[in-house]
Scaffold this active site. Structure first.
Site, mmCIF file in Angstrom:
data_model
loop_
_atom_site.group_PDB
_atom_site.id
_atom_site.type_symbol
_atom_site.label_atom_id
_atom_site.label_comp_id
_atom_site.label_asym_id
_atom_site.label_seq_id
_atom_site.Cartn_x
_atom_site.Cartn_y
_atom_site.Cartn_z
ATOM 1 N NE ARG A 73 7.437 10.937 -0.411
ATOM 2 C CZ ARG A 73 6.371 10.096 -0.559
ATOM 3 N NH1 ARG A 73 6.625 9.606 -1.850
ATOM 4 N NH2 ARG A 73 5.220 10.123 0.031
ATOM 5 N NE ARG A 133 -2.358 7.818 -2.826
ATOM 6 C CZ ARG A 133 -1.315 7.985 -1.820
ATOM 7 N NH1 ARG A 133 -0.200 8.150 -2.068
ATOM 8 N NH2 ARG A 133 -1.521 7.918 -0.664
ATOM 9 C CE LYS A 149 5.192 8.072 5.021
ATOM 10 N NZ LYS A 149 4.165 8.178 3.991
ATOM 11 C CG ASN A 150 1.713 7.149 6.699
ATOM 12 O OD1 ASN A 150 2.202 8.024 5.841
ATOM 13 N ND2 ASN A 150 1.609 6.067 6.211
ATOM 14 C CB ILE A 158 -5.827 0.052 -0.602
ATOM 15 C CG1 ILE A 158 -6.166 -1.101 0.552
ATOM 16 C CG2 ILE A 158 -5.996 1.351 -0.111
ATOM 17 C CD1 ILE A 158 -7.241 -0.699 1.268
ATOM 18 C CB CYS A 210 3.714 6.796 -3.504
ATOM 19 S SG CYS A 210 4.906 6.560 -2.358
ATOM 20 C CG ASP A 216 1.148 1.882 3.434
ATOM 21 O OD1 ASP A 216 0.978 1.838 2.171
ATOM 22 O OD2 ASP A 216 1.028 2.823 4.425
ATOM 23 C CB VAL A 251 -11.991 2.601 5.103
ATOM 24 C CG1 VAL A 251 -10.784 3.080 5.727
ATOM 25 C CG2 VAL A 251 -13.017 1.884 5.783
HETATM 26 N N1 EPU Z 1 -10.037 7.503 -2.300
HETATM 27 C C1 EPU Z 1 -10.823 7.814 -3.157
HETATM 28 N N2 EPU Z 1 -11.187 9.306 -3.065
HETATM 29 C C2 EPU Z 1 -10.734 10.005 -1.836
HETATM 30 C C3 EPU Z 1 -9.750 9.237 -0.978
HETATM 31 C C4 EPU Z 1 -9.610 8.139 -1.215
HETATM 32 O O1 EPU Z 1 -11.232 7.325 -4.114
HETATM 33 O O2 EPU Z 1 -11.121 11.245 -1.458
HETATM 34 C C5 EPU Z 1 -9.513 6.045 -2.518
HETATM 35 C C6 EPU Z 1 -7.855 5.694 -2.964
HETATM 36 O O3 EPU Z 1 -7.704 5.883 -4.319
HETATM 37 C C7 EPU Z 1 -7.692 4.534 -2.407
HETATM 38 C C8 EPU Z 1 -8.547 4.313 -1.148
HETATM 39 O O4 EPU Z 1 -9.652 5.460 -1.217
HETATM 40 O O5 EPU Z 1 -8.176 3.442 -3.552
HETATM 41 C C9 EPU Z 1 -8.068 4.516 0.146
HETATM 42 O O6 EPU Z 1 -7.108 5.929 0.303
HETATM 43 P P1 EPU Z 1 -6.697 6.418 1.603
HETATM 44 O O7 EPU Z 1 -7.469 7.772 1.374
HETATM 45 O O8 EPU Z 1 -7.221 5.471 2.811
HETATM 46 O O9 EPU Z 1 -5.308 6.624 1.282
HETATM 47 P P2 EPU Z 1 -4.437 8.060 1.889
HETATM 48 O O10 EPU Z 1 -5.092 8.500 3.166
HETATM 49 O O11 EPU Z 1 -3.851 8.601 0.560
HETATM 50 C C10 EPU Z 1 -2.924 6.755 3.525
HETATM 51 C C11 EPU Z 1 -1.573 6.457 3.603
HETATM 52 C C12 EPU Z 1 -0.727 5.567 2.620
HETATM 53 C C13 EPU Z 1 -1.564 4.343 2.817
HETATM 54 C C14 EPU Z 1 -3.042 4.536 2.576
HETATM 55 C C15 EPU Z 1 -3.965 3.279 2.886
HETATM 56 C C16 EPU Z 1 -0.808 8.659 4.649
HETATM 57 C C17 EPU Z 1 -0.047 9.991 4.514
HETATM 58 N N3 EPU Z 1 -0.876 7.974 3.700
HETATM 59 O O12 EPU Z 1 -3.155 7.349 2.111
HETATM 60 O O13 EPU Z 1 0.555 5.597 2.912
HETATM 61 O O14 EPU Z 1 -0.929 3.458 1.770
HETATM 62 O O15 EPU Z 1 -3.517 5.451 3.500
HETATM 63 O O16 EPU Z 1 -3.539 2.595 4.045
HETATM 64 O O17 EPU Z 1 -1.105 8.608 5.741
HETATM 65 C C18 EPU Z 1 2.781 5.027 2.486
HETATM 66 O O18 EPU Z 1 2.990 5.385 3.706
HETATM 67 O O19 EPU Z 1 3.561 4.746 1.875
HETATM 68 C C19 EPU Z 1 1.495 5.237 1.886
HETATM 69 C C20 EPU Z 1 1.372 5.180 0.516
#
Ligand code: EPU
Length: 422
Positions: free
Chosen positions: A402, A125, A24-25, A332, A120, A310, A166
């Site tokens: 989802r 976030r 999915k991701n 994370i 989620c 995850d 990251v």
């Molecule tokens: N963060 C910030 N500011 C930002 C972006 C991120 O503070 O602008 C923080 C977040 O709050 C978190 C950390 O940085 O503490 C990492 O977040 P990241 O941006 O990597 O998460 P994401 O891109 O929103 C994706 C996956 C998530 C997965 C995370 C971590 C997708 C669509 N979602 O989220 O997947 O948990 O990376 O690997 O790719 C899931 O599939 O259940 C899911 C939640």
């Protein structure tokens, strides 16, 4: 609203084999990035989960022609005319990945208005890293009435940017915004190396993008004039694969997961081995056979190649049955232990202090009524329920749909007594 009724324990353990779905991701950013291409892109091995359907609706609303072939697991996306540059709230209120439309629209049109996305609720976030990155690429933005309006009046211009930490979708967004830019962009620090990000890079490169790692977490993107349509196969879903491996771990079962690259799960497989699971690892399959009571362990989550956040909620459920005290350190997200309160209803012993969980394994769990609150929590509760004696009723399982393709069907196939009721 649909619920699951699960009768446990799955006393002889889960049995059989499952084919891993596409990730999915990976599928979501690939689909969003289709906006950048001229002509058609064909994506194979698409998991038709609800988030993918939401992303199809989003792209259609923006003006892409989206043709879906669910049986063949294929999506064809064709860009014929200019896209609309507004992503409405109703399209992304349930899905964090909606934020990815930003990078693609900016990359192609230098402008977009996007509602703040949902998904989620795992704690705060933000998208501040994404916005700081866009600013470096010559964009200005403001937030009005729940929409982020971003514009690069003189076009996106390559620059140097460092992520403070990251970010997976942050990296994907910055890459998408940069591939058609004027000049070269270097993301100097904290580039995400998740297999799904690498899959996006591979796809964009097939269309003609120039993206190269020049350090472990540094990439260089030379802007090109256009991307041409191409065909790409989505990688297997490492989170789905691990979730199902956990069904065998918690029921002392034996199953084989096909169509998954074990390299995506290197750290997680070491943990399963350490707690006493027997694994047969081949090029594109993993077989797990569990005969003994599991040993406790300590894990810490982190960006790939560390233990994926995850995959933590499913492992937490498994450890509720291990022989002793386990510890999980989540680095994370600030609110990722939501399965704990539900597993405790079944008799699990889990103590949460800030971002650490201590789990004391129990001999028995007992079926209970539970409510799921996010995607991975759903699977964690299911794991508790298949190990527990009696019937568990799990509400709000729409979270699970989802991201897990054919969730109840796959669970049934490996011998779990599960019914979907309304
Ligand atoms: N963060 C910030 N500011 C930002 C972006 C991120 O503070 O602008 C923080 C977040 O709050 C978190 C950390 O940085 O503490 C990492 O977040 P990241 O941006 O990597 O998460 P994401 O891109 O929103 C994706 C996956 C998530 C997965 C995370 C971590 C997708 C669509 N979602 O989220 O997947 O948990 O990376 O690997 O790719 C899931 O599939 O259940 C899911 C939640």
């Amino acid at each position: 609203m649909e619920k699951f009724l699960i009768k446990g324990p799955t006393s002889k353990g889960v049995r059989g084999s499952l084919e891993c779905s596409g990730a999915k991701n990976s599928a979501l950013p690939l689909m969003a990035s289709s906006i950048l291409f001229d002509g058609s892109v064909i994506l194979k091995n698409i998991p038709f989960v609800n988030d993918v359907k939401t992303m199809s609706a989003l792209l259609t609303a923006l003006g892409s022609k989206v043709e879906t072939f669910e049986k063949k697991k294929i999506i064809k996306i064709t860009n014929k005319s200019k896209h609309k540059l507004i992503v409405e709230y109703k399209l992304i209120s349930t899905m964090r990945a909606g934020v990815l439309a930003m990078g693609a629209l900016l990359g192609k049109y230098n402008k977009c208005s996007t509602a703040m996305s949902g998904g989620c609720s795992l704690g705060d976030r933000g998208i501040n890293f994404h916005l700081d990155g866009f600013k470096k690429l010559n964009c200005k933005y403001n937030l009005r009435n729940g929409y982020i309006n971003i514009i690069a009046k003189n076009g996106i211009k390559g620059n140097i940017f460092k992520f403070p930490k990251v970010s997976v979708t942050g990296t994907s967004n910055l890459i998408m915004a940069s591939v058609l830019a004027n000049g070269t962009t270097v993301i100097l620090k904290n580039v995400a190396r998740e297999p799904e990000v690498i899959d996006l890079i591979k796809f964009l490169k097939s269309g003609g993008a120039q993206i190269n790692f020049i350090g472990k977490r540094t990439i260089k993107i030379n802007g090109v004039k256009k991307l041409k349509g191409c065909t790409h196969e989505v990688i297997g879903d490492r989170i789905e694969a691990f979730s199902y491996l956990c069904t065998a771990a918690i029921t002392k079962g034996k199953i084989k997961i096909d169509k998954i690259n074990p390299k995506y799960l290197h750290t997680e497989l070491q943990v399963l081995k350490k707690i006493g699971c027997n694994l047969k690892i081949k090029n594109s399959s993993i077989e797990i056979d569990v005969k003994k009571k599991l040993k406790p362990t300590k894990i810490i989550t982190g960006p790939f190649p560390k233990f994926a956040t995850d995959n933590m909620p499913p492992l937490m459920a498994v450890l509720t049955k291990a022989d002793g005290k386990s510890e999980i350190h989540e680095t994370i997200f600030s609110n990722r232990f939501q399965a704990a309160s539900e597993l405790k209803r079944m008799g699990a012993s889990i103590n949460i202090k800030r971002n650490k969980a201590t789990i004391i394994g129990q001999d028995k769990l007992y079926g209970a009524e539970c409510i799921s609150s996010d995607l991975r929590t759903t699977f964690s509760i299911i794991l508790g329920a298949i190990a527990a004696s009696g019937i568990s009723k799990v509400a709000r399982v729409y979270h699970g749909f989802r991201g897990y393709y054919n969730l109840d069907k796959k669970l049934k196939k490996i011998g779990i007594d599960i019914k979907k009721v309304s």
